[in-house]
Design a protein around this motif. Sequence first.
Motif, PDB file in Angstrom:
ATOM      1  N   SER A  81      15.045  48.458  31.763  1.00 39.41           N
ATOM      2  CA  SER A  81      14.008  48.087  32.804  1.00 39.41           C
ATOM      3  C   SER A  81      13.956  49.064  34.068  1.00 39.41           C
ATOM      4  O   SER A  81      15.147  49.752  34.432  1.00 39.41           O
ATOM      5  CB  SER A  81      14.809  46.804  33.374  1.00 39.41           C
ATOM      6  OG  SER A  81      13.925  46.482  34.315  1.00 39.41           O
ATOM      7  N   ARG A  82      12.893  49.063  34.403  1.00 37.44           N
ATOM      8  CA  ARG A  82      12.613  50.127  35.634  1.00 37.44           C
ATOM      9  C   ARG A  82      12.045  49.200  36.675  1.00 37.44           C
ATOM     10  O   ARG A  82      10.833  49.513  37.268  1.00 37.44           O
ATOM     11  CB  ARG A  82      11.833  51.176  35.447  1.00 37.44           C
ATOM     12  CG  ARG A  82      12.819  52.229  34.725  1.00 37.44           C
ATOM     13  CD  ARG A  82      11.973  53.519  34.243  1.00 37.44           C
ATOM     14  NE  ARG A  82      11.433  54.258  35.480  1.00 37.44           N
ATOM     15  CZ  ARG A  82      10.723  55.489  35.362  1.00 37.44           C
ATOM     16  NH1 ARG A  82      10.562  55.785  33.896  1.00 37.44           N
ATOM     17  NH2 ARG A  82      10.525  56.150  36.489  1.00 37.44           N
ATOM     18  N   HIS A  83      12.192  47.605  36.718  1.00 33.07           N
ATOM     19  CA  HIS A  83      11.347  46.435  37.299  1.00 33.07           C
ATOM     20  C   HIS A  83      12.406  46.038  38.197  1.00 33.07           C
ATOM     21  O   HIS A  83      13.531  45.565  37.522  1.00 33.07           O
ATOM     22  CB  HIS A  83      10.778  45.784  36.213  1.00 33.07           C
ATOM     23  CG  HIS A  83       9.887  44.454  36.505  1.00 33.07           C
ATOM     24  ND1 HIS A  83      10.391  43.660  37.893  1.00 33.07           N
ATOM     25  CD2 HIS A  83       8.588  44.402  36.247  1.00 33.07           C
ATOM     26  CE1 HIS A  83       9.289  42.947  38.068  1.00 33.07           C
ATOM     27  NE2 HIS A  83       8.289  43.063  37.306  1.00 33.07           N
ATOM     28  N   LYS A  84      12.268  45.899  39.178  1.00 34.23           N
ATOM     29  CA  LYS A  84      13.184  45.410  40.246  1.00 34.23           C
ATOM     30  C   LYS A  84      13.775  43.959  39.937  1.00 34.23           C
ATOM     31  O   LYS A  84      14.971  43.456  40.348  1.00 34.23           O
ATOM     32  CB  LYS A  84      12.870  45.433  41.663  1.00 34.23           C
ATOM     33  CG  LYS A  84      11.891  44.577  42.002  1.00 34.23           C
ATOM     34  CD  LYS A  84      11.611  44.725  43.760  1.00 34.23           C
ATOM     35  CE  LYS A  84      10.462  44.260  44.392  1.00 34.23           C
ATOM     36  NZ  LYS A  84       9.737  43.232  44.010  1.00 34.23           N
ATOM     37  N   ASN A  85      12.688  43.156  39.292  1.00 29.96           N
ATOM     38  CA  ASN A  85      13.037  41.726  39.043  1.00 29.96           C
ATOM     39  C   ASN A  85      13.811  41.244  37.714  1.00 29.96           C
ATOM     40  O   ASN A  85      14.232  40.215  37.246  1.00 29.96           O
ATOM     41  CB  ASN A  85      11.829  40.662  39.167  1.00 29.96           C
ATOM     42  CG  ASN A  85      11.303  40.914  40.535  1.00 29.96           C
ATOM     43  OD1 ASN A  85      12.002  41.215  41.417  1.00 29.96           O
ATOM     44  ND2 ASN A  85       9.925  40.631  40.628  1.00 29.96           N
ATOM     45  N   ASP A 105       5.376  44.187  33.187  1.00 26.52           N
ATOM     46  CA  ASP A 105       4.729  44.973  34.287  1.00 26.52           C
ATOM     47  C   ASP A 105       4.523  44.382  35.568  1.00 26.52           C
ATOM     48  O   ASP A 105       3.899  43.284  35.525  1.00 26.52           O
ATOM     49  CB  ASP A 105       3.234  45.590  33.747  1.00 26.52           C
ATOM     50  CG  ASP A 105       2.951  46.646  34.395  1.00 26.52           C
ATOM     51  OD1 ASP A 105       3.041  46.746  35.809  1.00 26.52           O
ATOM     52  OD2 ASP A 105       2.053  47.595  33.773  1.00 26.52           O
ATOM     53  N   ALA A 106       4.951  44.878  36.668  1.00 30.48           N
ATOM     54  CA  ALA A 106       4.936  44.265  37.941  1.00 30.48           C
ATOM     55  C   ALA A 106       3.632  44.094  38.391  1.00 30.48           C
ATOM     56  O   ALA A 106       3.269  43.122  39.265  1.00 30.48           O
ATOM     57  CB  ALA A 106       5.627  44.955  38.865  1.00 30.48           C
ATOM     58  N   SER A 107       2.583  44.890  37.994  1.00 28.13           N
ATOM     59  CA  SER A 107       1.280  44.998  38.333  1.00 28.13           C
ATOM     60  C   SER A 107       0.406  43.820  37.531  1.00 28.13           C
ATOM     61  O   SER A 107      -0.720  43.987  37.789  1.00 28.13           O
ATOM     62  CB  SER A 107       0.577  46.304  38.263  1.00 28.13           C
ATOM     63  OG  SER A 107       0.602  46.595  36.866  1.00 28.13           O
TER      64      SER A 107
END
Length: 335
Positions: A81-85, A105-107
């Motif tokens: 993961s490179r996603h904060k959530n 994906d955060a976006s």
Amino acid sequence: MSNVNRQLILHTRPQGLLAPGDLQLAEAPLPSLTDGQALARVKYLSIDPTMRIWMAMDSYLPAVAIGEVMRAFGFAEVIESRHKNFKKGDKVVGLTGLQDYTVVDASDKRGGFQKVPPIPFLSDTAFLGVLGINGLTAYFGMTEIGKPQKGETLVVSAAAGATGSIAGQIGKIHGCCVVGIAGGLEKCKWLTEELGFDAAIDYKQSDWKSKFAAATPKGIDIDFENVGGDIMHTVLERMNLHGRVVLCGLISGYTKDDPALASFGMVLVKRLRVEGFIIIDYMDRYMEAATQLGKWKMFGKMKDRETIVEGLEKAPEAINMLFTGGNIGKLIVKV
Ligand SMILES: NC(=O)c1ccc[n+]([C@@H]2O[C@H](COP(=O)([O-])OP(=O)(O)OC[C@H]3O[C@@H](n4cnc5c(N)ncnc54)[C@H](OP(=O)(O)O)[C@@H]3O)[C@@H](O)[C@H]2O)c1
């Protein structure tokens, strides 16, 4: 971890049932992550009738484009993961697609993936069935549109399927007389002997209409409609005045050019309230439904069953099972 991502790609729009080659197995490299993304290993895929619609035409979502990975709901576990959530080990549900790995994906504008809480008495697959799209659809369809009252007669078509089996049990919880319509003795026995339906009618028997009339002596107050066509017409003919039709699905038309909408004259004559709905409108109320369904399940008021097919490559055959009645309860592919 493999460095290959197997994917089922939409190659041709199906005519009727899926033919070999409509979905083609391909291999892609694993995607490399950018900030705001996580990589998840898909474990289970939810096999849903709406996938046949997504393959064919624009509907409430655009059709899947030729050459794209086939759209599907699934259950996945975050492996990087490179996603904060999201962190490694998180379990998520969302539109994974028919593939081995998916990018969270955060976006993502579609609402993206939801984290699944660890609940000891629940299997991972429950989040695709009773606590997933099917449970939510049955819950909101029944409580918001069907509004079941004690003593009313509820009829559910495709009653031994993932959505119908839950809708019928919600009707029982509210004190309705519940009659299911399903294909075959095994399904009908499950409905009456295990799920507590008052009657189950096997529509594959030639005398089903007379048995159905006998099982609904006071007429029908609520139709939880999953099938359309002749089954829906037969149900609508027995509706009481001002009955409610929860128009959930019309599966008998999904593999045909001519959708099964022929019965709507009856809606007018009987002054029925028919309300279509799409579950994505209720997604912000996920916790409300999941909490209630989870409680019912924990206290033994809600039972569920699954049909599990092994292997991503078997997904096209699994989709066809929905239209030939090959599943009891929730149909899932184990990747
Ligand atoms: N509105 C929404 O947001 C929403 C969300 C989820 C699902 N749905 C709808 O709910 C319905 C059920 O979906 P599900 O995911 O729970 O699938 P399911 O009921 O688990 O599987 C489909 C079942 O439909 C029955 N069926 C298929 N073709 C039929 C036909 N020609 N005549 C009679 N029965 C037929 C089969 O059972 P038998 O052996 O009994 O024939 C089959 O097992 C579908 O119409 C689906 O589109 C709507």
